[in-house]
Design an enzyme around this catalytic site. Structure first.
Site, PDB file in Angstrom:
ATOM      1  N   GLU A 147      37.511  65.536  -0.388  1.00  0.00           N
ATOM      2  CA  GLU A 147      38.912  65.757  -0.031  1.00  0.00           C
ATOM      3  C   GLU A 147      39.756  64.656  -0.670  1.00  0.00           C
ATOM      4  O   GLU A 147      39.266  63.537  -0.894  1.00  0.00           O
ATOM      5  CB  GLU A 147      39.051  65.694   1.506  1.00  0.00           C
ATOM      6  CG  GLU A 147      40.495  65.777   1.979  1.00  0.00           C
ATOM      7  CD  GLU A 147      40.646  66.015   3.480  1.00  0.00           C
ATOM      8  OE1 GLU A 147      39.623  66.082   4.192  1.00  0.00           O
ATOM      9  OE2 GLU A 147      41.797  66.136   3.923  1.00  0.00           O
ATOM     10  N   ASN A 193      42.427  68.424   5.942  1.00  0.00           N
ATOM     11  CA  ASN A 193      43.815  68.331   6.384  1.00  0.00           C
ATOM     12  C   ASN A 193      44.770  68.203   5.195  1.00  0.00           C
ATOM     13  O   ASN A 193      45.895  68.686   5.234  1.00  0.00           O
ATOM     14  CB  ASN A 193      43.994  67.118   7.297  1.00  0.00           C
ATOM     15  CG  ASN A 193      43.185  67.239   8.575  1.00  0.00           C
ATOM     16  OD1 ASN A 193      42.787  68.336   8.974  1.00  0.00           O
ATOM     17  ND2 ASN A 193      42.919  66.118   9.235  1.00  0.00           N
ATOM     18  N   ASN A 197      42.771  75.333   6.519  1.00  0.00           N
ATOM     19  CA  ASN A 197      41.882  74.368   7.162  1.00  0.00           C
ATOM     20  C   ASN A 197      42.379  74.040   8.570  1.00  0.00           C
ATOM     21  O   ASN A 197      43.554  73.690   8.739  1.00  0.00           O
ATOM     22  CB  ASN A 197      41.850  73.070   6.343  1.00  0.00           C
ATOM     23  CG  ASN A 197      41.026  71.991   7.012  1.00  0.00           C
ATOM     24  OD1 ASN A 197      39.804  72.084   7.058  1.00  0.00           O
ATOM     25  ND2 ASN A 197      41.697  70.979   7.559  1.00  0.00           N
ATOM     26  N   GLU A 198      41.502  74.170   9.539  1.00  0.00           N
ATOM     27  CA  GLU A 198      41.776  73.739  10.932  1.00  0.00           C
ATOM     28  C   GLU A 198      43.207  74.059  11.363  1.00  0.00           C
ATOM     29  O   GLU A 198      43.919  73.175  11.862  1.00  0.00           O
ATOM     30  CB  GLU A 198      41.489  72.239  11.082  1.00  0.00           C
ATOM     31  CG  GLU A 198      40.039  71.891  10.878  1.00  0.00           C
ATOM     32  CD  GLU A 198      39.673  70.464  11.250  1.00  0.00           C
ATOM     33  OE1 GLU A 198      40.568  69.632  11.482  1.00  0.00           O
ATOM     34  OE2 GLU A 198      38.457  70.170  11.312  1.00  0.00           O
ATOM     35  N   TYR A 246      31.826  67.078  14.489  1.00  0.00           N
ATOM     36  CA  TYR A 246      31.535  65.658  14.223  1.00  0.00           C
ATOM     37  C   TYR A 246      30.998  65.010  15.494  1.00  0.00           C
ATOM     38  O   TYR A 246      31.386  65.386  16.604  1.00  0.00           O
ATOM     39  CB  TYR A 246      32.808  64.917  13.799  1.00  0.00           C
ATOM     40  CG  TYR A 246      33.351  65.360  12.464  1.00  0.00           C
ATOM     41  CD1 TYR A 246      32.785  64.902  11.282  1.00  0.00           C
ATOM     42  CD2 TYR A 246      34.427  66.245  12.382  1.00  0.00           C
ATOM     43  CE1 TYR A 246      33.286  65.306  10.043  1.00  0.00           C
ATOM     44  CE2 TYR A 246      34.926  66.654  11.148  1.00  0.00           C
ATOM     45  CZ  TYR A 246      34.348  66.185   9.986  1.00  0.00           C
ATOM     46  OH  TYR A 246      34.835  66.579   8.768  1.00  0.00           O
ATOM     47  N   GLU A 298      32.297  71.651   7.779  1.00  0.00           N
ATOM     48  CA  GLU A 298      32.449  70.212   8.024  1.00  0.00           C
ATOM     49  C   GLU A 298      31.488  69.828   9.142  1.00  0.00           C
ATOM     50  O   GLU A 298      31.587  70.370  10.255  1.00  0.00           O
ATOM     51  CB  GLU A 298      33.883  69.864   8.453  1.00  0.00           C
ATOM     52  CG  GLU A 298      34.887  69.929   7.326  1.00  0.00           C
ATOM     53  CD  GLU A 298      36.269  69.425   7.723  1.00  0.00           C
ATOM     54  OE1 GLU A 298      36.363  68.531   8.597  1.00  0.00           O
ATOM     55  OE2 GLU A 298      37.255  69.941   7.171  1.00  0.00           O
ATOM     56  N   GLN A 337      31.922  63.708   4.560  1.00  0.00           N
ATOM     57  CA  GLN A 337      32.178  64.145   3.220  1.00  0.00           C
ATOM     58  C   GLN A 337      31.139  63.523   2.280  1.00  0.00           C
ATOM     59  O   GLN A 337      30.119  63.055   2.778  1.00  0.00           O
ATOM     60  CB  GLN A 337      33.598  63.761   2.838  1.00  0.00           C
ATOM     61  CG  GLN A 337      34.631  64.421   3.778  1.00  0.00           C
ATOM     62  CD  GLN A 337      36.070  64.257   3.339  1.00  0.00           C
ATOM     63  OE1 GLN A 337      36.346  63.773   2.264  1.00  0.00           O
ATOM     64  NE2 GLN A 337      37.010  64.663   4.183  1.00  0.00           N
TER      65      GLN A 337
HETATM   66  O1  AHR Z   1      36.683  65.442   7.036  1.00  0.00           O
HETATM   67  C1  AHR Z   1      37.778  64.756   7.530  1.00  0.00           C
HETATM   68  C2  AHR Z   1      38.764  65.650   8.237  1.00  0.00           C
HETATM   69  O2  AHR Z   1      38.190  66.169   9.400  1.00  0.00           O
HETATM   70  C3  AHR Z   1      39.227  66.877   7.498  1.00  0.00           C
HETATM   71  O3  AHR Z   1      40.286  66.631   6.653  1.00  0.00           O
HETATM   72  C4  AHR Z   1      39.654  67.804   8.602  1.00  0.00           C
HETATM   73  O4  AHR Z   1      39.500  69.145   8.262  1.00  0.00           O
HETATM   74  C5  AHR Z   1      38.807  67.383   9.776  1.00  0.00           C
HETATM   75  O5  AHR Z   1      39.547  67.197  10.922  1.00  0.00           O
END
Ligand code: AHR
Length: 497
Positions: free
Chosen positions: A27, A72, A172-173, A244, A291, A345
């Protein structure tokens, strides 16, 4: 010593593995691009400014697909800023990370970098501040051969051949209040469906990913996913999942992340299957876990309006690497529905690869379990019948203390078995019984463990946390016994005779 048993049988195949489950993510965030994969002044930079030392580390990781340009970031990004002569590209404010973006790296550079890094792109379009029409132009620029405004522009920019990106993410999100121009579920569903129609008109060969909930903790989860799928079911090929984990108080809960991810995947599968029935569809919706990782988001320090700031540069410990191993077992065990997954990432920002600007490359502890599974967890995945004890966790109650996965690759007759022992106190003796595969020879055994769960790698001590090889006897059999040290990750490789 504690005992456990695992039975694998050739008749209990779960699925063939789509190699794209070993994907990752670049990203425009922090130093992922600038001074990460792209640093024209670096001593290893090639003629395009790509760091060759980073490409080498990415190549060794075996990453078949890389998501780009966000994240994001994409929700406020105009892809047109990153094309054409570099000196004419605008410098902008990036609202996602409050950084300065000078657009020296854009979609054409990414296409070239991907080829050199032996991977393919998964491209996200802007459904925040962007429109369905602009997304259509983006796909036209990338995937149409010639004879239209945007395809001819690409040729003018020196790219005769279309990039032919196969996978496109519809934003995205978009459920996240932090997202530039976040939407309600119904607003997103309509925008995603209309964008999907345009993108598939532009190129019917592409695959589309709709945004699912950005996490299990969102108030709108899983209602968001239901609403989006009901509106988009026949127009998209995947629903996305993001997840995450971070260590807070309880080591047992953190090590049990593999169990929580499995629960999340099952909820989204069930939601998708409910919509399949409701919509009277024959199609099975596949999942894109685009992700996932360990991320110490609470420690994140945002530096306002800097170019390539060092943000989210987590230094991963042995315990983080064990968790990553556990998460991988869950991903591979769900290969019947999870067809793509991206370790988020790849470089510098919450990543297994760290670079020093003008300096070297460091592989964090999490690099190694990912590399092992991506390299050897190929072919098909088989059901493991496991008898083992449980550990008590604050977050998830009692959870099996072993997370395991078995893969078998017909192309080279090799089997791989991965196991995480989450028990913080005790080693476990594992009896592994492998049925109907014939005689197997153990060819490799590697173990990642250590007394200090918080040990990390650094430029001074780059090999501090790394799997070690154990001497294997040339014994062939169908039954094996191994000792799994407390809090350890083990890889076993077998050759079928
Ligand atoms: O990977 C970091 C961020 O985590 C990304 O930009 C977003 O999609 C997520 O909240």
């Amino acid at each position: 010593m504690k005992q456990a048993k695992c039975i694998v049988n050739k008749h209990f195949k779960i699925a063939d593995i789509d190699e794209r489950i070993y994907g990752s993510f670049i990203e425009h965030m922090g130093r992922a691009v600038y001074t990460g994969i792209y640093e024209p002044e670096h001593q290893t930079a090639d003629e395009q400014g790509f760091r060759k030392d980073v490409i080498e580390a990415v190549n060794e990781l075996n990453v078949p697909i890389v998501r780009y340009p966000g994240g994001n970031f994409v929700s406020g990004y105009d892809w047109k800023d990153g094309i054409g002569p570099k000196e004419q590209r605008p410098t902008r404010l990036d609202y996602a990370w409050l950084s300065i973006e000078n657009n020296q790296f854009g979609i054409n550079e990414f296409a070239d970098w991907s080829r050199k890094a032996n991977t393919q792109g998964m491209i996200a379009v802007n459904l925040g501040s962007g429109t369905p029409q602009e997304a259509g132009y983006f796909a036209e620029y990338c995937n149409i051969d010639k004879g239209t405004y945007w395809s001819d522009k690409r040729r003018e920019h020196g790219y005769e051949q279309p990039h032919n990106f196969k996978v496109w993410c519809l934003g995205n999100e978009m459920d996240g209040p932090w997202q530039t121009c976040a939407l309600t579920a119904q607003e997103y569903a309509n925008k995603a469906r209309e964008t999907a129609k345009i993108l598939k008109w532009v190129d019917p060969n592409i695959e589309l990913v709709a945004c699912g909930s950005s996490s299990k903790e969102m108030d709108t989860f899983p209602e968001w996913d239901r609403t989006v799928l009901e509106a988009c079911y026949e127009h998209v090929d995947y629903i996305s999942l993001h997840r995450y984990y971070e260590y807070e108080q309880d080591k047992a809960s953190f090590l049990a992340a593999y169990h929580d991810l499995d629960d999340f995947i099952h909820t989204i599968k069930s939601t998708a299957d409910y919509v399949k029935a409701k919509n009277r569809s024959d199609k099975v919706m596949m999942l894109s876990l685009d992700e996932w990782n360990v991320w110490y988001i609470k420690h994140m320090d945002t530096k306002r309006w800097q170019w390539a700031p060092a943000i989210a540069e987590d230094v991963y410990s042995l315990m983080d690497a064990l968790v990553v191993g556990g998460l991988l077992t869950t991903i591979v065990n769900n290969a019947d529905r999870v067809k793509m997954a991206c370790l988020a990432q790849l470089v510098n920002a919450l990543a297994p690869i760290h670079t020093a600007p003008n300096g070297g490359v460091l592989k964090h502890a999490t690099y190694y379990p990912f590399q092992q599974v991506s390299r050897y967890g190929r072919g098909s995945v088989y059901r493991n019948m496991v008898v083992c004890g449980e550990v008590e966790t604050d977050k998830y109650g009692n959870v099996p203390e072993l997370a395991t996965v078995t893969t078998y690759d017909e192309s080279n007759n090799e089997m791989a078995f991965f196991v995480l022992n989450t028990n913080l106190e005790q080693d476990i003796t594992l009896d592994l019984q492998i049925e109907e595969f014939g005689e197997l020879q153990l060819i490799e055994q590697q173990v990642l463990t250590g007394e200090d769960l918080f040990a990390v790698n650094s430029f001074e001590s780059p090999q501090n946390v790394k799997p070690v090889s154990i001497d294997v006897t040339s014994k062939t059999d169908t039954q094996f016994q191994f000792i799994l040290p407390k809090t350890s990750w083990t890889m076993l490789r077998f050759k079928q005779l």
